[in-house]
Every structure is written in structure tokens, then in C-alpha cells.
Write a protein that holds these residues in place. Structure first.
Motif, PDB file in Angstrom:
ATOM      1  N   VAL A  30       0.843  -1.452  -0.029  1.00 47.85           N
ATOM      2  CA  VAL A  30      -0.213   0.103  -0.182  1.00 47.85           C
ATOM      3  C   VAL A  30       0.969   1.116   0.110  1.00 47.85           C
ATOM      4  N   VAL A  31       0.838   1.815  -1.053  1.00 47.53           N
ATOM      5  CA  VAL A  31       1.538   3.444  -1.105  1.00 47.53           C
ATOM      6  C   VAL A  31       0.896   4.459  -1.605  1.00 47.53           C
ATOM      7  N   ARG A  32       1.266   5.694  -1.429  1.00 46.70           N
ATOM      8  CA  ARG A  32       0.728   6.887  -2.093  1.00 46.70           C
ATOM      9  C   ARG A  32       1.345   7.143  -3.275  1.00 46.70           C
ATOM     10  N   ASP A  33       2.657   6.944  -3.279  1.00 41.89           N
ATOM     11  CA  ASP A  33       3.394   7.202  -4.558  1.00 41.89           C
ATOM     12  C   ASP A  33       4.077   5.828  -5.093  1.00 41.89           C
ATOM     13  N   SER A  34       3.387   5.209  -6.147  1.00 42.56           N
ATOM     14  CA  SER A  34       4.082   3.977  -6.623  1.00 42.56           C
ATOM     15  C   SER A  34       5.259   4.124  -7.276  1.00 42.56           C
ATOM     16  N   ALA A  35       5.612   5.269  -7.613  1.00 46.48           N
ATOM     17  CA  ALA A  35       7.150   5.671  -8.048  1.00 46.48           C
ATOM     18  C   ALA A  35       8.167   5.332  -7.146  1.00 46.48           C
ATOM     19  N   ARG A  36       7.768   5.701  -5.688  1.00 47.25           N
ATOM     20  CA  ARG A  36       8.901   5.456  -4.722  1.00 47.25           C
ATOM     21  C   ARG A  36       8.890   3.972  -4.192  1.00 47.25           C
ATOM     22  N   LEU A  37       8.301   3.097  -4.915  1.00 44.65           N
ATOM     23  CA  LEU A  37       8.438   1.701  -4.568  1.00 44.65           C
ATOM     24  C   LEU A  37       9.534   0.943  -5.069  1.00 44.65           C
ATOM     25  N   SER A  38      10.515   0.495  -4.376  1.00 37.42           N
ATOM     26  CA  SER A  38      11.707  -0.240  -5.129  1.00 37.42           C
ATOM     27  C   SER A  38      11.478  -1.492  -5.202  1.00 37.42           C
ATOM     28  N   ALA A  39      10.613  -2.378  -4.498  1.00 41.56           N
ATOM     29  CA  ALA A  39      10.451  -3.759  -4.676  1.00 41.56           C
ATOM     30  C   ALA A  39       9.784  -4.156  -6.076  1.00 41.56           C
ATOM     31  N   SER A  40       9.945  -5.256  -6.557  1.00 40.71           N
ATOM     32  CA  SER A  40       9.359  -5.794  -7.489  1.00 40.71           C
ATOM     33  C   SER A  40       9.463  -7.255  -7.707  1.00 40.71           C
ATOM     34  N   GLY A  41       8.665  -8.028  -8.257  1.00 46.20           N
ATOM     35  CA  GLY A  41       8.453  -9.395  -8.237  1.00 46.20           C
ATOM     36  C   GLY A  41       7.237 -10.322  -8.529  1.00 46.20           C
ATOM     37  N   GLU A  42       7.306 -11.169  -8.755  1.00 45.60           N
ATOM     38  CA  GLU A  42       5.910 -12.049  -8.958  1.00 45.60           C
ATOM     39  C   GLU A  42       5.220 -12.177  -7.623  1.00 45.60           C
ATOM     40  N   GLY A  43       3.852 -12.019  -7.659  1.00 49.83           N
ATOM     41  CA  GLY A  43       3.244 -11.796  -6.188  1.00 49.83           C
ATOM     42  C   GLY A  43       3.153 -10.600  -5.785  1.00 49.83           C
ATOM     43  N   LEU A  44       3.649  -9.628  -6.375  1.00 49.53           N
ATOM     44  CA  LEU A  44       3.430  -8.236  -5.880  1.00 49.53           C
ATOM     45  C   LEU A  44       2.379  -7.639  -6.588  1.00 49.53           C
ATOM     46  N   GLU A  45       1.302  -6.920  -5.717  1.00 50.40           N
ATOM     47  CA  GLU A  45       0.309  -6.116  -5.927  1.00 50.40           C
ATOM     48  C   GLU A  45       0.581  -4.649  -5.494  1.00 50.40           C
ATOM     49  N   VAL A  46       0.348  -3.615  -6.179  1.00 54.90           N
ATOM     50  CA  VAL A  46       0.539  -2.485  -5.721  1.00 54.90           C
ATOM     51  C   VAL A  46      -0.837  -1.718  -5.485  1.00 54.90           C
ATOM     52  N   PHE A  47      -1.047  -1.292  -4.376  1.00 57.63           N
ATOM     53  CA  PHE A  47      -2.511  -0.531  -3.968  1.00 57.63           C
ATOM     54  C   PHE A  47      -1.990   0.661  -3.803  1.00 57.63           C
ATOM     55  N   ARG A  48      -2.505   1.735  -4.594  1.00 59.41           N
ATOM     56  CA  ARG A  48      -2.336   3.089  -4.209  1.00 59.41           C
ATOM     57  C   ARG A  48      -3.647   3.643  -3.400  1.00 59.41           C
ATOM     58  N   ALA A  49      -3.387   4.377  -2.276  1.00 56.80           N
ATOM     59  CA  ALA A  49      -4.510   5.101  -1.428  1.00 56.80           C
ATOM     60  C   ALA A  49      -3.959   5.857  -0.557  1.00 56.80           C
ATOM     61  N   ASP A  50      -5.112   6.849  -0.075  1.00 57.25           N
ATOM     62  CA  ASP A  50      -4.836   7.836   1.099  1.00 57.25           C
ATOM     63  C   ASP A  50      -4.759   6.939   2.236  1.00 57.25           C
ATOM     64  N   LEU A  51      -3.638   7.040   2.803  1.00 62.67           N
ATOM     65  CA  LEU A  51      -3.274   6.173   4.075  1.00 62.67           C
ATOM     66  C   LEU A  51      -4.122   6.620   5.406  1.00 62.67           C
ATOM     67  N   GLY A  52      -4.739   7.851   5.234  1.00 61.23           N
ATOM     68  CA  GLY A  52      -5.634   8.556   6.300  1.00 61.23           C
ATOM     69  C   GLY A  52      -7.395   8.188   6.000  1.00 61.23           C
ATOM     70  N   ASP A  53      -7.573   7.409   5.169  1.00 60.42           N
ATOM     71  CA  ASP A  53      -8.733   6.960   4.706  1.00 60.42           C
ATOM     72  C   ASP A  53      -9.111   5.639   5.093  1.00 60.42           C
ATOM     73  N   ALA A  54      -9.859   5.150   6.081  1.00 60.76           N
ATOM     74  CA  ALA A  54      -9.671   3.771   6.525  1.00 60.76           C
ATOM     75  C   ALA A  54     -10.753   3.129   5.399  1.00 60.76           C
ATOM     76  N   GLU A  55     -11.685   3.615   5.006  1.00 60.72           N
ATOM     77  CA  GLU A  55     -12.841   3.144   3.814  1.00 60.72           C
ATOM     78  C   GLU A  55     -11.896   2.779   2.790  1.00 60.72           C
ATOM     79  N   ALA A  56     -10.885   3.639   2.327  1.00 56.91           N
ATOM     80  CA  ALA A  56     -10.428   3.395   1.172  1.00 56.91           C
ATOM     81  C   ALA A  56      -9.394   2.215   1.271  1.00 56.91           C
ATOM     82  N   LEU A  57      -8.857   1.870   2.506  1.00 55.54           N
ATOM     83  CA  LEU A  57      -8.026   0.858   2.807  1.00 55.54           C
ATOM     84  C   LEU A  57      -8.563  -0.465   3.097  1.00 55.54           C
ATOM     85  N   ARG A  58      -9.906  -0.433   3.117  1.00 57.06           N
ATOM     86  CA  ARG A  58     -10.570  -1.987   3.267  1.00 57.06           C
ATOM     87  C   ARG A  58     -10.466  -3.029   2.512  1.00 57.06           C
ATOM     88  N   ALA A  59     -10.169  -2.615   1.076  1.00 59.41           N
ATOM     89  CA  ALA A  59     -10.021  -3.600   0.145  1.00 59.41           C
ATOM     90  C   ALA A  59      -8.491  -4.017   0.025  1.00 59.41           C
TER      91      ALA A  59
END
Length: 210
Positions: A30-59
Motif C-alpha cells: 500500500v503506497v501513496r506514490d508507486s514511483a517510490r516503491l523499489s521492490a518488484s517481483g511475481e506475487g506483488l500487487e501495488v495498491f495506491r490509497a490515501d493512508l488516512g482514509d480507513a474506508e479506502a484501505l478496506r480492500a
């Protein structure tokens, strides 16, 4: 396992993502800015969200075996973010019925080590005074966890260093390693992943150090 990682662009969070992927886990970062994520690989899902919004984090937390968080202040001016953002994570987890949560706290938040040498006590007092606002934030975060319905673990490292993972460190469930002055971020990540399915660490603070 299916894991969700918050703070995935930080030092510890990024290590959690890399080590979890290497171990064959499915990881949602879970990230705000996917460009800052250095990790990669099979099995990785990138989820962009406002970390202060609990409803947005449920998924991001629904149906996961565990949630791991490296969220926290990177400097004194950021004090308050650990409690505020972790509260959103907890609210999202409780709404989805996801229970296992591991977070990063800090050694001064835990109890003093048994038979701690005078020099280490003095150093600890100085650091605690300088970073008082940061540690107050982490204490508030841990108090929120204690009131939550999650099966939480608060991992409490001392000074963090950028070192390769060794898998060799001390840990004390409910306490603090004696004269534990530092640990690498990669080994904090290693310790957190090792604790995911360790029932002895549930609803406990765990001190980790070399």
C-alpha cells in the motif's frame, strides 16, 4: 500467505516486501506514490490509497492473512503520523474482520531491560528526551492497538541501521534486550515476518536488537 504491507516505500517496509516476495508470499504493497516503491517481483500487487482514509484501505486488507506496517515518523516534525495512520489501518481491518497486525514501534516505548548497565540507561534517557514527541506518538499508537480487536504485535527496535539481513539478533517478548543499541532495518523486517504466525507474540511488544 497473503500479506499486506503499509509503509512499503520506507526502509523497513521495503525490506518486508522484498523478503516476503522472496519467500513466496503474495504481497499487497500500500503506497501513496508507486514511483517510490523499489521492490518488484511475481506475487506483488501495488495498491495506491490515501493512508488516512480507513474506508479506502478496506480492500487492501480484506481477506489477508496478516498486515505488516512500517508506518512512522521519519523525523521529529512528523510526530503524530504513527498513531493517526495506524488508527486508519486498524479501523479498516476491524471492518473487514482481518485480525493479524504487526507494527514497528521503538525500544524506548518498551520496559527497561533487566540489569541494564548505567551507560546504556544514560544513553537511553538522552535519546528519549530528544525524541520525546516521536515516542509519545508511538505510545499513543500502542495504546490504540491495546484497545483494538486485532491480534497485534508491536516490534520495538533500538537505533536502526542500513545493513544486509543476517537473521541473527536477539528478541524479548514483553521486554527489551539488554544493551541492545542497534539493529538493521532488514533484520527488523526479518523478525516481523518470523512473528506473523508466532502465537507467543500476539498482543505483545517484542524488543529486537543485536
Amino acid at each position: 500467505m497473503r500479506l499486506t504491507v503499509f509503509g512499503a516505500t520506507g526502509g523497513i517496509g521495503g525490506e518486508i516486501v522484498r523478503q516476503a516476495l522472496a519467500a513466496g508470499h503474495e504481497v499487497t504493497a500500500v503506497v501513496r506514490d508507486s514511483a517510490r516503491l523499489s521492490a518488484s517481483g511475481e506475487g506483488l500487487e501495488v495498491f495506491r490509497a490515501d493512508l488516512g482514509d480507513a474506508e479506502a484501505l478496506r480492500a487492501a486488507v480484506a481477506g489477508r492473512d496478516a498486515v505488516l506496517s512500517g508506518l512512522g515518523a521519519r523525523r521529529r516534525a512528523d510526530a503524530g503520523v504513527a498513531a493517526r495512520l495506524t488508527r486508519s489501518v486498524v479501523d479498516a481491518m476491524e471492518a473487514e474482520g482481518t485480525r493479524r497486525l504487526l507494527v514497528v514501534s521503538a525500544a524506548p516505548v518498551g520496559p527497561p531491560a533487566e540489569r541494564q548497565p548505567l551507560l546504556d540507561r544514560a544513553l537511553g534517557a538522552v535519546v528519549s528526551a530528544v525524541l520525546k514527541e516521536v515516542y509519545d506518538d508511538l505510545r499513543a499508537m500502542e495504546a490504540d492497538l491495546a484497545r483494538s480487536a486485532t491480534d497485534w504485535t508491536s516490534v520495538r527496535p533500538p537505533k536502526l541501521r542500513d545493513k544486509p539481513v543476517t537473521g541473527v539478533y536477539r528478541r524479548v517478548v514483553g521486554g527489551t534486550p539488554r544493551s541492545g543499541r542497534s539493529i538493521g532495518r532488514a533484520d527488523v523486517a526479518h523478525a516481523m515476518l518470523a512473528m506473523v504466525d508466532d502465537p507467543s507474540t500476539v498482543r505483545q511488544g517484542v524488543g529486537v536488537a543485536y
